[in-house]
Design a protein around this motif. Sequence first.
Motif, PDB file in Angstrom:
ATOM      1  N   LYS A 168      40.691  58.888  41.618  1.00  0.00           N
ATOM      2  CA  LYS A 168      41.097  60.261  41.303  1.00  0.00           C
ATOM      3  C   LYS A 168      41.153  60.425  39.792  1.00  0.00           C
ATOM      4  CE  LYS A 168      45.110  63.326  42.072  1.00  0.00           C
ATOM      5  NZ  LYS A 168      44.818  64.436  41.413  1.00  0.00           N
ATOM      6  N   LEU A 169      40.568  61.513  39.300  1.00  0.00           N
ATOM      7  CA  LEU A 169      40.625  61.827  37.876  1.00  0.00           C
ATOM      8  C   LEU A 169      42.051  62.246  37.520  1.00  0.00           C
ATOM      9  CD1 LEU A 169      39.190  62.411  35.145  1.00  0.00           C
ATOM     10  CD2 LEU A 169      38.801  64.729  36.005  1.00  0.00           C
ATOM     11  N   LEU A 170      42.633  61.593  36.485  1.00  0.00           N
ATOM     12  CA  LEU A 170      44.000  61.917  36.063  1.00  0.00           C
ATOM     13  C   LEU A 170      44.041  62.773  34.803  1.00  0.00           C
ATOM     14  CD1 LEU A 170      45.877  58.523  36.590  1.00  0.00           C
ATOM     15  CD2 LEU A 170      45.728  60.473  38.151  1.00  0.00           C
ATOM     16  N   THR A 171      43.357  62.331  33.758  1.00  0.00           N
ATOM     17  CA  THR A 171      43.398  63.055  32.487  1.00  0.00           C
ATOM     18  C   THR A 171      42.276  62.563  31.585  1.00  0.00           C
ATOM     19  OG1 THR A 171      44.865  63.816  30.714  1.00  0.00           O
ATOM     20  CG2 THR A 171      45.000  61.475  31.285  1.00  0.00           C
ATOM     21  N   VAL A 172      42.100  63.246  30.471  1.00  0.00           N
ATOM     22  CA  VAL A 172      41.124  62.873  29.457  1.00  0.00           C
ATOM     23  C   VAL A 172      41.837  62.931  28.111  1.00  0.00           C
ATOM     24  CG1 VAL A 172      38.942  63.489  28.341  1.00  0.00           C
ATOM     25  CG2 VAL A 172      39.214  63.822  30.802  1.00  0.00           C
ATOM     26  N   THR A 173      41.602  61.936  27.250  1.00  0.00           N
ATOM     27  CA  THR A 173      42.209  61.934  25.914  1.00  0.00           C
ATOM     28  C   THR A 173      41.129  61.818  24.849  1.00  0.00           C
ATOM     29  OG1 THR A 173      42.551  59.535  25.903  1.00  0.00           O
ATOM     30  CG2 THR A 173      44.369  60.890  26.737  1.00  0.00           C
ATOM     31  N   ASN A 174      41.471  62.246  23.656  1.00  0.00           N
ATOM     32  CA  ASN A 174      40.571  62.209  22.510  1.00  0.00           C
ATOM     33  C   ASN A 174      41.170  61.224  21.507  1.00  0.00           C
ATOM     34  OD1 ASN A 174      38.351  63.143  20.972  1.00  0.00           O
ATOM     35  ND2 ASN A 174      39.688  64.517  19.848  1.00  0.00           N
ATOM     36  N   ASN A 175      40.508  60.080  21.287  1.00  0.00           N
ATOM     37  CA  ASN A 175      41.081  59.007  20.465  1.00  0.00           C
ATOM     38  C   ASN A 175      40.176  58.675  19.289  1.00  0.00           C
ATOM     39  OD1 ASN A 175      43.319  58.330  22.394  1.00  0.00           O
ATOM     40  ND2 ASN A 175      41.559  57.973  23.705  1.00  0.00           N
ATOM     41  N   VAL A 176      40.714  58.842  18.091  1.00  0.00           N
ATOM     42  CA  VAL A 176      39.983  58.502  16.874  1.00  0.00           C
ATOM     43  C   VAL A 176      40.664  57.290  16.250  1.00  0.00           C
ATOM     44  CG1 VAL A 176      39.216  59.290  14.608  1.00  0.00           C
ATOM     45  CG2 VAL A 176      39.315  60.904  16.525  1.00  0.00           C
ATOM     46  N   PHE A 177      39.907  56.221  16.087  1.00  0.00           N
ATOM     47  CA  PHE A 177      40.413  54.976  15.506  1.00  0.00           C
ATOM     48  C   PHE A 177      39.933  54.896  14.065  1.00  0.00           C
ATOM     49  CE2 PHE A 177      39.986  54.358  20.040  1.00  0.00           C
ATOM     50  CZ  PHE A 177      41.191  53.784  20.395  1.00  0.00           C
ATOM     51  N   LYS A 178      40.723  55.429  13.156  1.00  0.00           N
ATOM     52  CA  LYS A 178      40.342  55.433  11.741  1.00  0.00           C
ATOM     53  C   LYS A 178      40.602  54.086  11.086  1.00  0.00           C
ATOM     54  CE  LYS A 178      41.188  60.349  11.189  1.00  0.00           C
ATOM     55  NZ  LYS A 178      42.064  61.382  10.666  1.00  0.00           N
ATOM     56  N   GLU A 179      41.569  53.343  11.603  1.00  0.00           N
ATOM     57  CA  GLU A 179      41.994  52.084  10.980  1.00  0.00           C
ATOM     58  C   GLU A 179      41.190  50.881  11.455  1.00  0.00           C
ATOM     59  OE1 GLU A 179      44.222  52.376   8.550  1.00  0.00           O
ATOM     60  OE2 GLU A 179      44.272  54.517   9.034  1.00  0.00           O
ATOM     61  N   ALA A 180      40.390  51.042  12.469  1.00  0.00           N
ATOM     62  CA  ALA A 180      39.642  49.903  13.017  1.00  0.00           C
ATOM     63  C   ALA A 180      38.683  49.352  11.964  1.00  0.00           C
ATOM     64  CB  ALA A 180      38.862  50.348  14.246  1.00  0.00           C
ATOM     65  N   PRO A 181      38.287  48.078  12.113  1.00  0.00           N
ATOM     66  CA  PRO A 181      37.305  47.502  11.187  1.00  0.00           C
ATOM     67  C   PRO A 181      36.081  48.404  11.053  1.00  0.00           C
ATOM     68  CG  PRO A 181      38.116  45.809  12.661  1.00  0.00           C
ATOM     69  CD  PRO A 181      38.708  47.117  13.126  1.00  0.00           C
ATOM     70  N   LYS A 182      35.697  49.015  12.162  1.00  0.00           N
ATOM     71  CA  LYS A 182      34.608  49.990  12.147  1.00  0.00           C
ATOM     72  C   LYS A 182      35.163  51.250  12.804  1.00  0.00           C
ATOM     73  CE  LYS A 182      30.572  50.007  14.619  1.00  0.00           C
ATOM     74  NZ  LYS A 182      29.353  49.438  15.139  1.00  0.00           N
ATOM     75  N   PRO A 183      35.451  52.294  12.016  1.00  0.00           N
ATOM     76  CA  PRO A 183      36.035  53.499  12.614  1.00  0.00           C
ATOM     77  C   PRO A 183      35.224  53.980  13.815  1.00  0.00           C
ATOM     78  CG  PRO A 183      36.026  53.670  10.237  1.00  0.00           C
ATOM     79  CD  PRO A 183      35.241  52.442  10.581  1.00  0.00           C
ATOM     80  N   SER A 184      35.940  54.436  14.848  1.00  0.00           N
ATOM     81  CA  SER A 184      35.262  54.893  16.056  1.00  0.00           C
ATOM     82  C   SER A 184      36.031  56.051  16.674  1.00  0.00           C
ATOM     83  CB  SER A 184      35.116  53.745  17.056  1.00  0.00           C
ATOM     84  OG  SER A 184      36.369  53.193  17.369  1.00  0.00           O
ATOM     85  N   HIS A 185      35.358  56.756  17.552  1.00  0.00           N
ATOM     86  CA  HIS A 185      35.907  57.941  18.205  1.00  0.00           C
ATOM     87  C   HIS A 185      35.531  57.859  19.682  1.00  0.00           C
ATOM     88  CE1 HIS A 185      36.010  62.659  18.271  1.00  0.00           C
ATOM     89  NE2 HIS A 185      36.700  62.130  19.253  1.00  0.00           N
ATOM     90  N   TYR A 186      36.549  57.862  20.546  1.00  0.00           N
ATOM     91  CA  TYR A 186      36.322  57.786  21.986  1.00  0.00           C
ATOM     92  C   TYR A 186      36.959  58.957  22.710  1.00  0.00           C
ATOM     93  CZ  TYR A 186      34.392  53.102  21.942  1.00  0.00           C
ATOM     94  OH  TYR A 186      33.580  52.029  21.738  1.00  0.00           O
ATOM     95  N   VAL A 187      36.191  59.575  23.587  1.00  0.00           N
ATOM     96  CA  VAL A 187      36.732  60.475  24.589  1.00  0.00           C
ATOM     97  C   VAL A 187      36.965  59.575  25.797  1.00  0.00           C
ATOM     98  CG1 VAL A 187      36.261  62.443  26.085  1.00  0.00           C
ATOM     99  CG2 VAL A 187      35.507  62.464  23.684  1.00  0.00           C
ATOM    100  N   THR A 188      38.220  59.451  26.220  1.00  0.00           N
ATOM    101  CA  THR A 188      38.566  58.498  27.273  1.00  0.00           C
ATOM    102  C   THR A 188      38.963  59.230  28.547  1.00  0.00           C
ATOM    103  OG1 THR A 188      39.325  56.963  25.568  1.00  0.00           O
ATOM    104  CG2 THR A 188      39.978  56.482  27.843  1.00  0.00           C
ATOM    105  N   VAL A 189      38.274  58.889  29.628  1.00  0.00           N
ATOM    106  CA  VAL A 189      38.512  59.459  30.946  1.00  0.00           C
ATOM    107  C   VAL A 189      39.370  58.465  31.727  1.00  0.00           C
ATOM    108  CG1 VAL A 189      37.398  60.226  33.078  1.00  0.00           C
ATOM    109  CG2 VAL A 189      36.276  60.625  30.854  1.00  0.00           C
ATOM    110  N   PHE A 190      40.530  58.926  32.193  1.00  0.00           N
ATOM    111  CA  PHE A 190      41.452  58.070  32.943  1.00  0.00           C
ATOM    112  C   PHE A 190      41.393  58.414  34.422  1.00  0.00           C
ATOM    113  CE2 PHE A 190      43.118  57.938  28.689  1.00  0.00           C
ATOM    114  CZ  PHE A 190      43.659  56.669  28.555  1.00  0.00           C
TER     115      PHE A 190
END
Length: 144
Positions: free
Chosen positions: A70-92
């Motif tokens: 069952k689909l619960l939620t979706v979040t928008n996660n930006v990792f600016k501090e990571a060794p390589k900055p990344s941006h994930y749209v995460t489906v839970f």
Amino acid sequence: METGGVATPRVAVVVFIVKGNSILLGKRRSSIGDSTFALPGGHLEFGESFEECAAREVMEETGLLIEKMKLLTVTNNVFKEAPKPSHYVTVFLRATVVDPGQDPENLEPEKCEGWGWYDWFSNLPTPLFWPLEKMVKSGFNPFL
């Protein structure tokens, strides 16, 4: 993933596998969130549904067959501090295991130190992976 020197957002699908009041968490070995506890999951591949991705990733990582997704939620996660900055749209998603008696296996030891069941209400390990920690602090309940 980069295009023209600009990081492109990616889609991740992760799964709250529930058993009683517990969820399955693994300790990450990754450049993002190393040594934090996270849900099983991974990158959405071209043409996959969220459920297909969830089932594939859970099988690849734990050997578990899941059902009742069952689909619960979706979040928008930006990792600016990571060794390589990344941006994930995460489906839970939430799911249960087909065989509740089956134990998860650590099938990707280079990515995870191991899997365990943790009570959502009284026994979550620390530190949690940042996006999951943010959800916990917001009062999110994967059982609803």
